[in-house]
Every structure is written in C-alpha cells, then in structure tokens.
Write a protein that holds these residues in place. Structure first.
Motif, PDB file in Angstrom:
ATOM      1  N   LEU A  45       0.823  -1.194   0.000  1.00  0.00           N
ATOM      2  CA  LEU A  45       0.000   0.000   0.000  1.00  0.00           C
ATOM      3  C   LEU A  45       0.864   1.254   0.000  1.00  0.00           C
ATOM      4  O   LEU A  45       0.648   2.170  -0.810  1.00  0.00           O
ATOM      5  CB  LEU A  45      -0.923   0.009   1.223  1.00  0.00           C
ATOM      6  CG  LEU A  45      -1.743   1.293   1.416  1.00  0.00           C
ATOM      7  CD1 LEU A  45      -2.714   1.497   0.261  1.00  0.00           C
ATOM      8  CD2 LEU A  45      -2.500   1.253   2.747  1.00  0.00           C
ATOM      9  N   ALA A  46       1.836   1.319   0.902  1.00  0.00           N
ATOM     10  CA  ALA A  46       2.693   2.500   0.975  1.00  0.00           C
ATOM     11  C   ALA A  46       3.456   2.694  -0.333  1.00  0.00           C
ATOM     12  O   ALA A  46       3.588   3.821  -0.831  1.00  0.00           O
ATOM     13  CB  ALA A  46       3.668   2.370   2.147  1.00  0.00           C
ATOM     14  N   GLY A  47       3.955   1.598  -0.904  1.00  0.00           N
ATOM     15  CA  GLY A  47       4.681   1.712  -2.164  1.00  0.00           C
ATOM     16  C   GLY A  47       3.813   2.201  -3.290  1.00  0.00           C
ATOM     17  O   GLY A  47       4.232   3.034  -4.108  1.00  0.00           O
ATOM     18  N   ARG A  48       2.564   1.722  -3.351  1.00  0.00           N
ATOM     19  CA  ARG A  48       1.658   2.162  -4.415  1.00  0.00           C
ATOM     20  C   ARG A  48       1.301   3.638  -4.259  1.00  0.00           C
ATOM     21  O   ARG A  48       1.226   4.373  -5.249  1.00  0.00           O
ATOM     22  CB  ARG A  48       0.396   1.302  -4.397  1.00  0.00           C
ATOM     23  CG  ARG A  48      -0.470   1.434  -5.640  1.00  0.00           C
ATOM     24  CD  ARG A  48       0.203   0.889  -6.874  1.00  0.00           C
ATOM     25  NE  ARG A  48       0.428  -0.541  -6.800  1.00  0.00           N
ATOM     26  CZ  ARG A  48      -0.460  -1.460  -7.172  1.00  0.00           C
ATOM     27  NH1 ARG A  48      -1.642  -1.089  -7.636  1.00  0.00           N
ATOM     28  NH2 ARG A  48      -0.156  -2.745  -7.100  1.00  0.00           N
ATOM     29  N   LEU A  49       1.088   4.090  -3.031  1.00  0.00           N
ATOM     30  CA  LEU A  49       0.776   5.507  -2.811  1.00  0.00           C
ATOM     31  C   LEU A  49       1.971   6.381  -3.166  1.00  0.00           C
ATOM     32  O   LEU A  49       1.818   7.461  -3.750  1.00  0.00           O
ATOM     33  CB  LEU A  49       0.370   5.737  -1.353  1.00  0.00           C
ATOM     34  CG  LEU A  49      -0.898   5.003  -0.870  1.00  0.00           C
ATOM     35  CD1 LEU A  49      -1.198   5.362   0.569  1.00  0.00           C
ATOM     36  CD2 LEU A  49      -2.088   5.313  -1.761  1.00  0.00           C
ATOM     37  N   ARG A  50       3.159   5.937  -2.825  1.00  0.00           N
ATOM     38  CA  ARG A  50       4.362   6.706  -3.173  1.00  0.00           C
ATOM     39  C   ARG A  50       4.575   6.730  -4.681  1.00  0.00           C
ATOM     40  O   ARG A  50       4.952   7.759  -5.251  1.00  0.00           O
ATOM     41  CB  ARG A  50       5.576   6.114  -2.466  1.00  0.00           C
ATOM     42  CG  ARG A  50       5.663   6.459  -0.991  1.00  0.00           C
ATOM     43  CD  ARG A  50       6.731   5.648  -0.302  1.00  0.00           C
ATOM     44  NE  ARG A  50       6.998   6.116   1.057  1.00  0.00           N
ATOM     45  CZ  ARG A  50       7.477   5.354   2.021  1.00  0.00           C
ATOM     46  NH1 ARG A  50       7.750   4.073   1.772  1.00  0.00           N
ATOM     47  NH2 ARG A  50       7.701   5.846   3.218  1.00  0.00           N
ATOM     48  N   ASP A  51       4.339   5.613  -5.344  1.00  0.00           N
ATOM     49  CA  ASP A  51       4.487   5.572  -6.795  1.00  0.00           C
ATOM     50  C   ASP A  51       3.514   6.539  -7.469  1.00  0.00           C
ATOM     51  O   ASP A  51       3.789   7.038  -8.570  1.00  0.00           O
ATOM     52  CB  ASP A  51       4.240   4.152  -7.316  1.00  0.00           C
ATOM     53  CG  ASP A  51       5.364   3.195  -6.951  1.00  0.00           C
ATOM     54  OD1 ASP A  51       6.445   3.680  -6.545  1.00  0.00           O
ATOM     55  OD2 ASP A  51       5.160   1.969  -7.052  1.00  0.00           O
ATOM     56  N   ALA A  52       2.384   6.795  -6.815  1.00  0.00           N
ATOM     57  CA  ALA A  52       1.395   7.725  -7.355  1.00  0.00           C
ATOM     58  C   ALA A  52       1.742   9.179  -7.061  1.00  0.00           C
ATOM     59  O   ALA A  52       0.999  10.082  -7.443  1.00  0.00           O
ATOM     60  CB  ALA A  52       0.017   7.400  -6.781  1.00  0.00           C
ATOM     61  N   GLY A  53       2.853   9.408  -6.366  1.00  0.00           N
ATOM     62  CA  GLY A  53       3.307  10.771  -6.123  1.00  0.00           C
ATOM     63  C   GLY A  53       3.070  11.299  -4.733  1.00  0.00           C
ATOM     64  O   GLY A  53       3.442  12.439  -4.435  1.00  0.00           O
ATOM     65  N   ALA A  54       2.476  10.509  -3.853  1.00  0.00           N
ATOM     66  CA  ALA A  54       2.192  10.988  -2.497  1.00  0.00           C
ATOM     67  C   ALA A  54       3.442  10.900  -1.629  1.00  0.00           C
ATOM     68  O   ALA A  54       4.228   9.958  -1.736  1.00  0.00           O
ATOM     69  CB  ALA A  54       1.060  10.178  -1.866  1.00  0.00           C
ATOM     70  N   THR A  55       3.609  11.895  -0.768  1.00  0.00           N
ATOM     71  CA  THR A  55       4.692  11.879   0.215  1.00  0.00           C
ATOM     72  C   THR A  55       4.128  11.409   1.547  1.00  0.00           C
ATOM     73  O   THR A  55       3.226  12.030   2.103  1.00  0.00           O
ATOM     74  CB  THR A  55       5.304  13.282   0.371  1.00  0.00           C
ATOM     75  OG1 THR A  55       5.845  13.701  -0.884  1.00  0.00           O
ATOM     76  CG2 THR A  55       6.407  13.280   1.414  1.00  0.00           C
ATOM     77  N   LEU A  56       4.649  10.298   2.051  1.00  0.00           N
ATOM     78  CA  LEU A  56       4.187   9.738   3.324  1.00  0.00           C
ATOM     79  C   LEU A  56       5.220  10.035   4.405  1.00  0.00           C
ATOM     80  O   LEU A  56       6.407   9.775   4.227  1.00  0.00           O
ATOM     81  CB  LEU A  56       3.984   8.229   3.201  1.00  0.00           C
ATOM     82  CG  LEU A  56       3.016   7.752   2.101  1.00  0.00           C
ATOM     83  CD1 LEU A  56       2.899   6.228   2.126  1.00  0.00           C
ATOM     84  CD2 LEU A  56       1.646   8.396   2.275  1.00  0.00           C
ATOM     85  N   VAL A  57       4.752  10.580   5.520  1.00  0.00           N
ATOM     86  CA  VAL A  57       5.636  10.940   6.633  1.00  0.00           C
ATOM     87  C   VAL A  57       5.288  10.055   7.824  1.00  0.00           C
ATOM     88  O   VAL A  57       4.209  10.181   8.406  1.00  0.00           O
ATOM     89  CB  VAL A  57       5.479  12.434   7.002  1.00  0.00           C
ATOM     90  CG1 VAL A  57       6.418  12.789   8.146  1.00  0.00           C
ATOM     91  CG2 VAL A  57       5.741  13.319   5.792  1.00  0.00           C
ATOM     92  N   PHE A  58       6.202   9.165   8.182  1.00  0.00           N
ATOM     93  CA  PHE A  58       5.956   8.254   9.296  1.00  0.00           C
ATOM     94  C   PHE A  58       6.440   8.878  10.607  1.00  0.00           C
ATOM     95  O   PHE A  58       7.295   9.770  10.595  1.00  0.00           O
ATOM     96  CB  PHE A  58       6.638   6.916   9.037  1.00  0.00           C
ATOM     97  CG  PHE A  58       5.946   6.104   7.982  1.00  0.00           C
ATOM     98  CD1 PHE A  58       4.911   5.248   8.317  1.00  0.00           C
ATOM     99  CD2 PHE A  58       6.319   6.234   6.651  1.00  0.00           C
ATOM    100  CE1 PHE A  58       4.253   4.521   7.338  1.00  0.00           C
ATOM    101  CE2 PHE A  58       5.666   5.500   5.665  1.00  0.00           C
ATOM    102  CZ  PHE A  58       4.631   4.650   6.016  1.00  0.00           C
TER     103      PHE A  58
END
Length: 583
Positions: free
Chosen positions: A300-313
């Motif tokens: 899930l995280a990889g797919r969201l990042r591939d779509a251009g989203a920046t995830l901050v943990f």
C-alpha cells in the motif's frame, strides 16, 4: 505640478525629496538623465507607474482597479479622463471625498480632448454623463497562499503567472469558508482544494480561511497530517484488484488481534458479519486492518508513493505497518486529494496542475478500472452528516461520493469527495496540531465538503458506465466461492498449510520480452504452478475472460510494462511485471 515637465514629475516621483532649491536642481539633473535613456513613451509609462491617485494608491493600474474594478486597457473614455485628472491634485480630487471637484476636473479633460479633435463633442458629453465612483473597490485578494507560492517559484524574468483558479469558484469557496468558520472553534482553520478530475487543474484553493489570522499564512493544504480513515478506500481498491474481495463479499467485524495490535471501531462497538460495501461505508476498523494484513502495508505504501504521495511516518526509517490503515502516517491534503481523483478517474492518478499551460506530468495507475468503479459506487452511498436528507425522491445537483476521517485525539477532521467531474478535499483543524474534542470528520468537515460541491460549475447528470470485467451479483451467494467470504491471513494459513499459493513460473518477474517491429504480434504462454482450485488471470487490472488454469495464451497489444496476476480459488495471488519492447 506647476511648470514641471512630465519628465521632471517622473524624476520627482522616482526620488521624493523635500521641496528645496537643491532638491529642484537634483530633479532637473535626474530628468536630463531620464530623457537621455528613455523615449517619450517610456517616460510616460514611468510616470503612470508612479503617479499618486489618492490615499495610498500609486500607479494607474492600482487606481484603475481601486476606483473602477477593471484593468486600464478596458476603461471607458470618462474613466480614463478621471485617472488623467487625479495625479494633478490627488487628495483634493479624490472621488470618494470630493466628487464634485473630481467631476469638474474630469470634464475639463474631456472638453480639452473634444476641442483638440481627439474625441467628438457627442463622445465628450456621453463621457461627462458617466457617474463618479463613490468609494474604492477592495483589491482582489483571492487564493493568497497559492498566489504567493506560484510567485515565489516563478523565474525572475516572468512578468505574469496565470493560475488555473476559477475566479467564481474561488470567491464562492472563500465565502463558504468564512461562513463555516463560525461553527469551528476560534483556533481552527479550514483548508480546501477543488480539482477538475480529467485535467488535474486546481480550480479552487484555500490554504486556510483567514490569511491574516493566527498562523493564517501557513498553507495547510501542504502540511502532512494524520489522515485518519481516509486511506481505507485505497486498501479496498488494491484488494479489489487482487480479486481478494467483491463489494458483496462478507467480512467479519469482531474483536481481532493482529500480533500485538488490536484495533477497535470509532464507537467502540462491533457490527458482526457485514458486506464489504457496508464495512467501507461505515468505516469499520477491523475489516480495514484485516484487508491491509492480506494486501500488505508495504504494498500500500509503495503504491501511494508511486502515485506521487509523500508519506511521513512518526519515526525516520519506520517500516509501514498495520496502523497505516487508521492514519498511522502523515500525508497532505494536496496529496490526498490527488489520490482520491483516481477513483472517478478510472484508477489513474494525474498530478495536480496549478498554472495555465503547465504540463500534465506523468500519470500512474493506482488500481484498475474495476476497482475504481466499485469504490465510486460504494462511496456514493456513504452516510451523510446529521441533518442532511437521505430520503427517496430528494433531487441532488450531482452524485457525490465521499469518505471522512478523524485523526487520533481529534486533531484533524477530513472529508474527501468526488463527483463524475470534480474532486474536492476539505481539512479542518488547528495549525499547531492541538486536539479539538468533539470535532470529527463527519460533523466538522463533511458538511463543508458537500456545500463546496454546490460552489462548483454544473455538470451533466448521469453516472459512468461500468467497465468490462465487473462481476454482477445480487448477493454473496451468487459470487464465485473464493469471493463469498473474506478470510483473514490467519484463517487462510490455517486452512491452506498443505497447499502452496500460486506462483507465476513464466514469464519471470522483471523480464524483458522482445516483440517484432512489423507484422502480427506473437502469442506467448503464461504459466503458473500451485494454488487451490481454478487459477484465474488478470492482465493490467483486467480479468482474462477467454482462458483460465495453470497455462493460458496471450497476445501483447503494445510495448511497455504489463502487470500479470494469477489468483487461485482461495483468493491468493502472485504478480509479476514484464517489459515488452520491439526487437
């Protein structure tokens, strides 16, 4: 002023000095230098840029906007004559304070133009009949956060930056936010983004509803915040893609422990066995976590990042885990709205566009068309906020699907929604991230979202047709056996310990396959081993309808990357990515 030439007046405005003989001599010297370097037209431009027009107004463009609300190039003859007269005595001829003196000065200019043949006497009389403005018009101050952002990022040589903002939509959204701000606490603010889904153009943008308030100049559409439950649709979308579930699939909402993680619902209650549609519409936590446990937090995280989203943990280098399903990550309203636009966009993510003429950027697929269709249909049935009618026969201007979310401690209230043409994101909270007990997505953000759609241009009625590959059924019993009831990872392992999951044996993951430059495309065999029951194939998100089993034959229709997936009767799957290129 007095007997000064236009060049001397420009010199005086360029370098204001006390009225002394020395200052006059310096103005004369500066005027000579200006005449030596500028043409008469350029001198006039300089003067009109610096000339006073009453109060704190300087320059003809500022005066034109303040007194008439329009650009200088569209002024009428009478309006232009007034602006010619004002700099000669800007305070004594101010239209809002001394309208008679302003009118007399303007009329003298018009009569002079008529006497010298520049306009006719009839045109002069008509211009003299035009009213004098009674007050200043407030300067445009729309989308200040975005305007400042674009101005700072533009090259120094760029004179004008044209944003994609729709002026009418922006004015309506800002007015809506000001009105709705009365119902949130004093320290909270409202951020909104409205997007044309097909083009990715941002037509409305509020970084905060009060630019001059506390922390008002922080663009809160770009700040990473915990999204609460708003990431759940993407978990379901990936599960739809893997043929793990169907909207009618049954799933359990009951106390469940995933290792050392025991999620509970927002209301602390459990609903028992529900359908996937009900689980998402009710935003149940246990089903979402159970699905993520099968899909995989890393995927899930990889797919969201591939779509251009920046995830901050929460911590640097943290590995995505199950709390991701309930908001255990930071993401901005801008990125979240971009992701949600993929639902009405057929599963394709398009980068947002803020400037006219800006390239669309590379698109990416978040999930397949079928998953996007299922999600859109489910979210159009999301329960409305208290006080919004859901009765039959209620006429609505557009079909809106949406999802709400609330972060831990009531810090962030979210509502992201879409119609067939537009996608809108709303965030309500405090800039410092402090708690707001009692404010959550459904009661604080959803009403603003639904009203925001009323600010958008009308769109055609009707919903998109379902894409090929949709499984139509009336209830779970009519679904294929593997889709009738969802099994958790623990249930799957307990029942399938002796049976290996399916694996694609050919083509291998990451392989490159050559295609002929001319002539018919080559048919290739797709092979898999293992799995329980019938093996079904999915190519680029579309189920294969003319073949099933451990080996099928397929003809690639284009070059580039393709995603091949095989799913067994228990819903387990394997996926490979293959690149096709011409020899």
């Amino acid at each position: 002023s007095g007997g000064s030439t236009l060049t001397m007046q420009a010199a005086r405005l360029l370098e204001p000095r006390p009225r002394t003989l020395l200052a006059k001599a310096q103005q004369i010297l500066r005027a000579v230098q200006i005449d030596a370097h500028l043409s008469k037209g350029e001198v006039l431009d300089l003067y009109l840029t610096l000339a006073p027009y009453g109060g704190n107004l300087e320059g003809i463009r500022a005066a034109s906007l303040a007194w008439f609300g329009k650009e200088p190039k569209v002024l009428t003859t009478g309006e232009a004559a007034l602006l010619v007269a004002l700099p000669q005595s800007p305070e004594r001829r101010r239209p809002d304070r001394f309208p008679k003196m302003a009118k007399a000065a303007r009329d003298r200019i018009l009569q002079t133009l008529a006497d010298r043949g520049h306009i006719t006497q009839t045109e002069a009389r008509e211009a003299m009949a035009e009213p004098i403005p009674e007050r200043r018009i407030p300067f445009p101050f729309l989308a200040p956060h975005l305007s400042e952002r674009l101005a700072r990022s533009a090259p120094a040589s760029t004179a004008t930056v044209r944003a994609t903002i729709d002026r009418t939509v922006q004015m309506k959204l800002e007015d809506l936010a000001r009105r709705e701000s009365r119902f949130v606490d004093d320290m909270a603010t409202i951020a909104v983004i409205a997007v044309d889904t097909a083009s990715g153009q941002v037509i409305g943008h509020l970084g905060g509803h009060d630019f001059w308030g506390v922390a008002g100049q922080i663009d809160l559409t770009r700040r990473a915040r915990s999204p609460g439950s708003t990431l759940k649709p993407f978990i379901y979308g990936l599960a739809f893609d893997d043929l793990m579930i169907h909207p009618l699939t049954l799933i359990d909402d009951k106390p469940t422990v995933f290792g050392d993680y025991a999620p509970r619902n927002f209301d602390r209650a459990f609903q028992g066995t529900v359908s996937i549609t009900q689980a998402l519409q009710m935003s149940l936590n246990v089903p979402a976590v159970a699905l993520l446990d099968r899909v995989g937090p890393l995927k899930l995280a990889g797919r969201l990042r591939d779509a251009g989203a920046t995830l901050v943990f929460p911590t640097r280098g943290a590995v995505p885990s199950l709390p991701l399903a309930l908001g255990g990550v930071g993401i901005s309203l801008e990125d979240l709205t971009t992701l949600y636009a993929a639902i009405p966009g057929g599963g394709v993510v398009r980068p947002l566009r803020f400037e006219v003429g800006q390239g669309g950027g590379a698109t990416s697929r978040l999930f397949g068309e079928q998953a996007a269709y299922y999600l859109a249909k489910i979210l159009r049935g999301s329960p409305l906020p208290d006080g919004w009618s859901m009765g039959q026969g209620v006429i609505r201007a557009r079909a809106v699907g949406f999802k709400t979310g609330t972060s831990y401690g009531y810090r962030d209230a979210w509502a992201i929604g879409f119609s067939p043409r537009y996608t809108v994101g709303v965030w309500v909270g405090r800039a410092d991230g402090s708690t707001r007990p009692g404010y959550f997505g459904r009661n604080a953000a959803a009403p603003i979202l639904l009203k925001a759609f009323e600010c958008l241009p009308p769109e055609p009625q009707g919903l998109p047709l379902p894409p090929p590959g949709i499984i139509v059924a009336q209830n779970a019993a009519q679904l294929p056996r593997a889709l009738q009831r969802f099994r958790t990872r623990g249930q799957e392992k307990a029942g399938l310990r002796a049976i290996q999951p399916p694996r694609i044996s050919f083509p291998p993951d990451g392989s490159v396959v050559g295609l002929p430059r001319e002539g018919p495309r080559q048919t290739m065999a797709l092979k898999a081993r293992g799995g329980e029951g019938t093996l079904r194939w999915i190519i680029n998100g579309v189920p294969v309808t003319d073949g099933q089993g451990p080996q099928i034959f397929w003809t690639p229709d284009s070059t580039g990357f393709s995603q091949l997936t095989v799913v067994d009767g228990a819903g387990r799957s394997d996926t490979v990515r293959v690149r096709f290129k011409t020899d």
